[in-house]
Design an enzyme around this catalytic site. Structure first.
Site, PDB file in Angstrom:
ATOM      1  N   GLY A  39      44.482  27.178  -3.254  1.00 51.73           N
ATOM      2  CA  GLY A  39      44.079  27.764  -1.970  1.00 51.73           C
ATOM      3  C   GLY A  39      45.084  27.448  -0.880  1.00 51.73           C
ATOM      4  N   GLU A  40      44.585  26.853   0.198  1.00 53.99           N
ATOM      5  CA  GLU A  40      45.444  26.492   1.327  1.00 53.99           C
ATOM      6  C   GLU A  40      45.784  25.006   1.284  1.00 53.99           C
ATOM      7  OE1 GLU A  40      43.911  24.415   4.224  1.00 53.99           O
ATOM      8  OE2 GLU A  40      42.583  24.064   2.554  1.00 53.99           O
ATOM      9  N   GLU A  41      45.748  24.444   0.098  1.00 53.28           N
ATOM     10  CA  GLU A  41      45.921  23.012  -0.078  1.00 53.28           C
ATOM     11  C   GLU A  41      47.291  22.713  -0.686  1.00 53.28           C
ATOM     12  OE1 GLU A  41      42.645  22.307  -2.656  1.00 53.28           O
ATOM     13  OE2 GLU A  41      41.171  22.698  -1.086  1.00 53.28           O
TER      14      GLU A  41
END
Length: 169
Positions: A39-41
């Site tokens: 994801g945005e990790e």
């Protein structure tokens, strides 16, 4: 990035990821590792600096991404944020003892998990504390990491000037 794919389609999500990869390459230093963990990790593994310098690099990356206007194609733009877990490799800049790579990733992942607990869109690292004498290759559990934190062998740190966020349950 699931929301981008769901809202604009997978081609748009891919377009944003390509731009983000270029930004990571530009904002991080040669020899460091910026890894998309999901994801945005992201995990940021930084070499040959002190903990405060590693956090400055992570914050530069985080802010660069947050301030950037990403194109989704077809004339649409958007802004995204990211969460970053930071670690040094090796754990101590002056150490002659090698930290195993999987431990470095685990410490960065613990930082990322902490950012997510505190609300996302931040950077946190887990770094050597004053009581760290050696890295035990068997310290793979969260309980062991928590014990090392309690014993001052490891310390949480965030970029200077960033407030501690509330823990989201």
């Amino acid at each position: 990035f699931k929301q981008i794919n769901d809202r604009y389609g997978h081609a748009a999500g891919d377009h944003v990821l390509v731009q983000l990869a270029r930004m990571l390459e530009h904002l991080s230093r040669e020899g460091d590792h910026a890894l998309r963990w999901g994801g945005e990790e992201f995990l940021l593994i930084v070499k040959s600096v002190r903990a405060d310098q590693a956090l400055e690099i992570a914050e530069r990356v985080r802010l660069g991404i947050a301030r950037h206007t990403f194109s989704t194609g077809a004339g649409r733009t958007l802004h995204v944020t990211c969460s970053i877990g930071v670690s040094l490799h090796p754990l101590r800049m002056t150490s002659d003892q090698a930290t195993d790579w999987s431990m470095t990733l685990e410490l960065a992942d613990a930082g990322l998990y902490r950012v997510k607990q505190e609300g996302r869109n931040g950077a946190i690292g887990l770094f050597a504390g004053p009581a760290l004498t050696q890295m035990n290759p068997n310290m793979r559990s969260a309980a062991t990491i928590e014990a090392l934190i309690a014993g001052d062998a490891l310390r949480w740190q965030r970029p200077s000037g960033t407030p501690q966020l509330r823990v989201v349950q």
